[in-house]
Design an enzyme around this catalytic site. Structure first.
Site, PDB file in Angstrom:
ATOM      1  CD1 TRP A 197      -2.439   2.016   0.592  1.00 31.08           C
ATOM      2  CD2 TRP A 197      -1.082   2.440   2.333  1.00 31.08           C
ATOM      3  NE1 TRP A 197      -2.656   3.317   0.984  1.00 31.08           N
ATOM      4  CE2 TRP A 197      -1.836   3.602   2.049  1.00 31.08           C
ATOM      5  CE3 TRP A 197      -0.168   2.457   3.383  1.00 31.08           C
ATOM      6  CZ2 TRP A 197      -1.711   4.766   2.790  1.00 31.08           C
ATOM      7  CZ3 TRP A 197      -0.030   3.626   4.124  1.00 31.08           C
ATOM      8  CH2 TRP A 197      -0.798   4.757   3.813  1.00 31.08           C
ATOM      9  CD  GLU A 250      -4.570  -1.463   1.976  1.00 30.15           C
ATOM     10  OE1 GLU A 250      -3.461  -1.835   2.419  1.00 30.15           O
ATOM     11  OE2 GLU A 250      -5.460  -0.986   2.708  1.00 30.15           O
ATOM     12  CE  LYS A 268      -6.181   5.752   2.935  1.00 30.24           C
ATOM     13  NZ  LYS A 268      -5.170   5.965   3.997  1.00 30.24           N
ATOM     14  CG  ASP A 328      -8.588  -0.687   4.370  1.00 28.73           C
ATOM     15  OD1 ASP A 328      -7.571  -0.843   5.062  1.00 28.73           O
ATOM     16  OD2 ASP A 328      -9.643  -0.168   4.793  1.00 28.73           O
ATOM     17  CG  HIS A 341      -8.692   2.058   1.777  1.00 32.44           C
ATOM     18  ND1 HIS A 341      -7.448   1.556   1.492  1.00 32.44           N
ATOM     19  CD2 HIS A 341      -8.597   2.539   3.041  1.00 32.44           C
ATOM     20  CE1 HIS A 341      -6.638   1.734   2.536  1.00 32.44           C
ATOM     21  NE2 HIS A 341      -7.316   2.324   3.486  1.00 32.44           N
ATOM     22  CG  HIS A 388      -5.994  -4.445   4.898  1.00 28.06           C
ATOM     23  ND1 HIS A 388      -5.023  -3.484   4.795  1.00 28.06           N
ATOM     24  CD2 HIS A 388      -5.314  -5.609   5.008  1.00 28.06           C
ATOM     25  CE1 HIS A 388      -3.825  -4.023   4.874  1.00 28.06           C
ATOM     26  NE2 HIS A 388      -3.970  -5.317   5.000  1.00 28.06           N
ATOM     27  CG  ASP A 420      -9.405   4.762   5.797  1.00 31.56           C
ATOM     28  OD1 ASP A 420      -8.228   4.812   5.360  1.00 31.56           O
ATOM     29  OD2 ASP A 420      -9.856   3.791   6.443  1.00 31.56           O
ATOM     30  CG  ASP A 465      -7.866   2.966   9.745  1.00 30.57           C
ATOM     31  OD1 ASP A 465      -7.346   3.922   9.177  1.00 30.57           O
ATOM     32  OD2 ASP A 465      -8.032   1.844   9.213  1.00 30.57           O
ATOM     33  CG  ASP A 525      -5.479  -1.775   8.045  1.00 31.05           C
ATOM     34  OD1 ASP A 525      -5.439  -1.302   6.895  1.00 31.05           O
ATOM     35  OD2 ASP A 525      -4.834  -1.296   8.995  1.00 31.05           O
TER      36      ASP A 525
HETATM   37  C1  RNT Z   1      -3.767   2.743   4.941  1.00 29.30           C
HETATM   38  C2  RNT Z   1      -3.941   1.279   4.614  1.00 29.30           C
HETATM   39  C3  RNT Z   1      -2.795   0.437   5.072  1.00 29.30           C
HETATM   40  C4  RNT Z   1      -2.412   0.844   6.492  1.00 29.30           C
HETATM   41  C5  RNT Z   1      -1.263   0.042   7.004  1.00 29.30           C
HETATM   42  C6  RNT Z   1      -0.782   0.642   8.296  1.00 29.30           C
HETATM   43  O1  RNT Z   1      -4.982   3.416   4.870  1.00 29.30           O
HETATM   44  O2  RNT Z   1      -5.136   0.796   5.164  1.00 29.30           O
HETATM   45  O3  RNT Z   1      -3.141  -0.915   4.992  1.00 29.30           O
HETATM   46  O4  RNT Z   1      -3.487   0.631   7.352  1.00 29.30           O
HETATM   47  O5  RNT Z   1      -0.257   0.068   6.044  1.00 29.30           O
HETATM   48 ZN    ZN Z   2      -5.381  -1.316   4.801  1.00 32.75          ZN
END
Ligand code: RNT
Ligand code: ZN
Length: 418
Positions: A185, A226, A228, A259, A262, A286, A294, A296, A326
């Site tokens: 990523w 990955e 985003k 993810d 994302h 993820h 986003d 988290d 994640d």
């Molecule tokens: C960032 C991505 C990635 C990170 C990690 C820490 O938005 O989700 O996967 O969470 O690299």
């Molecule tokens: Zn991620």
């Protein structure tokens, strides 16, 4: 026979009348090995002992005491969490969560020696390890660009870091007997409207092709890429967008990483799974929870997670998916964040696995009325009794009890980390 077994037997009977064999579901769930993301434990800071702030558009909020400051502390915390998550799981690292640094050696030259204690730890626990290059939190992330930077020297540094992580992943895979997922990523993007979206994307493509040039046995290491949508400071354009990586993954036979934070808030990642299953053999998820963006957050058992658990399990394609958590929440006890999020991911999968067959039978007969009634009726089935039995059979405390152990660990270990 205890109350949990008694309730399980009653639930088993009820599910049997809906055509579901709960014993086999318990066995299926036990075999799902989640990747527990180590970076929830150190707030994505890493252990290079530099003063590199967290950059790359990620944000960790909160200052709950007890963040792991060394790899040893992080392993201790992971042990505490893994004891409370039913089943056998693996652990995912970021490329800056090193055990040790060597003089004059930066991320572009890391080897398994920088992660040797992680390898010993994983070997002793017989768990798999994944590793993701850390293309962020480093001075070489310049103007928000790493692999897509116009300066070849900057790109070369990051390409070498990506190559190094694949080799470290392969070393994990070889020693642990389970291939390491190496997820790429890159935070590359633009805060405001760029004049040229095309050149950075071409450079990212070429850099990734260099990273992946060396063929590594899939028995040792699996590459993922990955996508985003945006990050903090890259609100106007992310070089590695969803379209970019879907095509890159298909063209280069790599795993796509979706993810759940994302995509646009109204987009369903759950809906993407079966589309990808048609044409790809492997996928990395993820699993995160965005709140307004986003952000988290720790996973909760909401409609989105239930949909992901259902789509991941109902077509018999679970073996195609690597499920990694994640998220990073520093406002609560970090061990609890791992345990609550992992258990909720497992519950979502369990509920998907327990879905009665009649829903899809009605659909085959164009009886959408009965399908809707069956979908809503399934929500009243006693999945909680099956879950409690799963915890019992896998020797972990019940949901109502695991905080006792976490609180004791916090008092004994986390609270004294000054
Ligand atoms: C960032 C991505 C990635 C990170 C990690 C820490 O938005 O989700 O996967 O969470 O690299
Ligand atoms: Zn991620």
């Amino acid at each position: 026979m205890g109350a949990i077994e008694k309730s399980y037997l009653a639930a088993k009977e009820q599910y049997a009348s809906a055509g579901v064999d709960t014993d086999s579901v318990l066995e299926r769930l036990r075999k799902v090995s989640l990747c527990i993301h180590a970076w929830q434990g150190d707030d994505v800071v890493g252990f290079e002992n530099t003063d590199h702030p967290l950059t790359g558009g990620c944000q960790v909020t909160g200052n709950y005491p007890g963040r792991a400051r060394t790899a040893d502390e992080l392993r201790k915390d992971l042990d505490a969490a893994l004891r409370l998550i039913p089943g056998k799981h693996r652990v995912g690292l970021q490329g800056h969560q090193v055990d040790r640094m060597f003089p004059g050696v930066d991320r572009d030259a890391y080897t398994i020696e920088n992660f040797s204690s992680w390898l010993d730890w994983a070997k002793s626990r017989r768990i798999g390890m994944d590793i993701a290059p850390a293309f962020y939190s480093h001075p070489k992330l310049d103007h928000g660009l790493s692999l897509s930077h116009p300066d070849r020297a900057v790109r070369k540094f990051w390409i070498d870091h990506g190559i190094a992580c694949r080799k470290i992943g392969a070393a994990f895979g070889k020693a642990l007997g389970t291939p390491a997922v190496c997820n790429f990523w890159a935070p590359d993007g633009f805060k405001d409207i760029p004049g040229d979206r095309f050149s950075p994307r071409l450079r990212l493509m070429k850099s990734l092709e260099e990273c992946f040039a060396e063929k590594i046995s899939p028995k040792l290491e699996r590459d993922a890429v990955e996508s985003k949508l945006f990050g903090i400071g890259t609100e106007s354009c992310t070089v590695g967008s969803h379209e970019f990586y879907m095509l890159f993954a298909a063209k280069h036979n790599k795993m796509l990483c979706l993810d759940t934070g994302h995509f646009h808030p109204t987009e369903s990642v759950a809906d993407k799974l079966s589309a990808i299953f048609c044409m790809m053999d492997e996928l990395l998820l993820h699993v995160s929870r965005g709140v307004r963006w986003d952000s988290d957050h720790v996973l909760v058992l909401n409609d989105e997670l239930l949909a992901i658990g259902r789509e991941a399990s109902v077509y018999g394609c679970l073996d195609k998916i690597h499920i990694s958590l994640d998220y990073f929440d520093a406002s609560i006890n970090r061990i609890a964040a791992w345990v609550i999020g992992s258990r909720n991911m497992q519950k979502a999968l369990l509920i998907g696995m327990l879905e009665p067959q009649d829903i899809r039978e009605y659909e085959k007969k164009w009886n959408f009325t009965a399908r809707l009634a069956a979908e809503e009726s399934a929500k009243t089935l006693p999945w909680g009794d099956v879950w409690r039995c799963f915890c019992l059979k896998n020797d972990v405390p019940q949901d109502t009890d695991f905080m006792r152990e976490i609180n004791a660990y916090e008092k004994k270990v986390l609270a004294v980390r000054k």
